[in-house]
Enzyme design. Sequence first.
Site, PDB file in Angstrom:
ATOM      1  N   ASN A 353     -38.154  72.855 114.316  1.00 58.77           N
ATOM      2  CA  ASN A 353     -37.530  73.214 113.249  1.00 58.77           C
ATOM      3  C   ASN A 353     -35.882  72.848 113.295  1.00 58.77           C
ATOM      4  OD1 ASN A 353     -36.063  76.403 112.524  1.00 58.77           O
ATOM      5  ND2 ASN A 353     -37.805  75.839 111.304  1.00 58.77           N
ATOM      6  N   ARG A 398     -33.314  75.408 111.449  1.00 61.27           N
ATOM      7  CA  ARG A 398     -33.509  75.541 109.379  1.00 61.27           C
ATOM      8  C   ARG A 398     -34.241  77.049 108.727  1.00 61.27           C
ATOM      9  NH1 ARG A 398     -38.166  75.097 105.520  1.00 61.27           N
ATOM     10  NH2 ARG A 398     -37.673  73.047 104.114  1.00 61.27           N
ATOM     11  N   CYS A 399     -34.678  77.004 109.665  1.00 58.67           N
ATOM     12  CA  CYS A 399     -35.016  78.626 108.948  1.00 58.67           C
ATOM     13  C   CYS A 399     -33.867  79.722 108.763  1.00 58.67           C
ATOM     14  CB  CYS A 399     -36.005  80.126 110.466  1.00 58.67           C
ATOM     15  SG  CYS A 399     -37.148  79.443 110.836  1.00 58.67           S
ATOM     16  N   MET A 400     -32.768  79.392 109.466  1.00 60.97           N
ATOM     17  CA  MET A 400     -31.714  80.551 109.334  1.00 60.97           C
ATOM     18  C   MET A 400     -30.523  79.739 108.609  1.00 60.97           C
ATOM     19  SD  MET A 400     -29.909  80.833 113.346  1.00 60.97           S
ATOM     20  CE  MET A 400     -29.737  79.439 113.774  1.00 60.97           C
TER      21      MET A 400
END
Length: 409
Positions: A353, A398-400
């Site tokens: 990620n 990436r998620c954040m």
Amino acid sequence: MDSAINVKNEIGKLRRVLLHRPGLELEQLSPSSLSDLLFDDIPFLDVAQKEHDEFADVLRKNDIEVLYLADLAAQALATDESIKTRFVEELITQSGGMAQHYQNELMEFFNDKDEAAIISQAMIGVKASSIESHASGPLCSILAADSDFLMNPMPNLYFTRDPFSSVGNRVVHSHMRYAARHRETIFSKYIFNYHPDFKNRVKFYYKNHWPFYIEGGDILNLSEKVVAIGLSQRTYPQAIEIFAKNLFRDEDSTVETMLVFDIPNVRAYMHLDTVFTQVSPNKFTIYAGIQKDITVYVLRKTSMNGDYSAESYTMPLDKILAKYLEQPEVLLIPCGDNDTVASAREQWNDAANTLAIAPGVVVCYNRNTITNRRLRSEGIEVLEIASSELSRGRGGPRCMSMPLLRDDL
């Protein structure tokens, strides 16, 4: 219409990004609520905030403008008193039966708060003990525990990638799969509809009230011509078809192909970006364990009416990517450098990620030492951030982050 969004790839120089600094919503987690709120452990808030601040500082040091979800949402509510009232009413409706049962009390509870306090409280949640109830009878009053929430907290909010996704100059506004995350989309809805920087400047390929589930972590802008999407635990084929039709009929879009990655429906691979992200024009991180289980469907635009063809591909993933990204070859860089134990451990800790902030420059968690070493050996510049607490939420850099502006390639 001049758009506030421009994201046509995964790796162009990042200019503006949306984050959410974890707040007191994390301290509403308890062992008994972890499963319902989609957590495996309870992060230590003080350290999680320091780690998140380090993340934001890394972005700023690389000339990226950082915007915060709570600030934009509060600014949207401040544009008109009626919008603030409408937000609270919608928040109560989306919070379910308990909140609706106490609607009058909750409206009164929020009424005296300013916009920033309303947004903060919406994120933290509201316990039954926080309001003076006139709705409950004697039995419910006796049974109401101090820990009972009329509105549940939203501890997943720091994963801003999921409630919406920037695609070209438009947005896919997510319909979140699990009840714990349904209300997360309300903040972006009010930002896009009422914030001066976004009002009348954002159009949608998908809207959060449409019936099928779709989440931002499954959507990758691989090039101006190719979008990838995960058919996953949290994104359904019916939503993908609606998205594809709207994307292909958009005369301003240059996308001609959608690659649909059918990945196993398990929590470890909840979104496509937990097993697969782009780090340069022809290099990707990948969890190697996924390759034997993955099927790729290719949707190709056939008319300006949104029509498209669909077929499944059995050729190796690197060959499919090379073909549609028009690259001589594509390198898939495995998490954990193909060591079985390290690969599974580092994928769990979000080694795949990565957040690219420029071609060949990525932000990664420092705990994934083997993957980061392999990325560097392949010529990728790795900017490491601390991750002992942030990673407990099951999401990486990436998620954040939700890019709002990237340079075209």
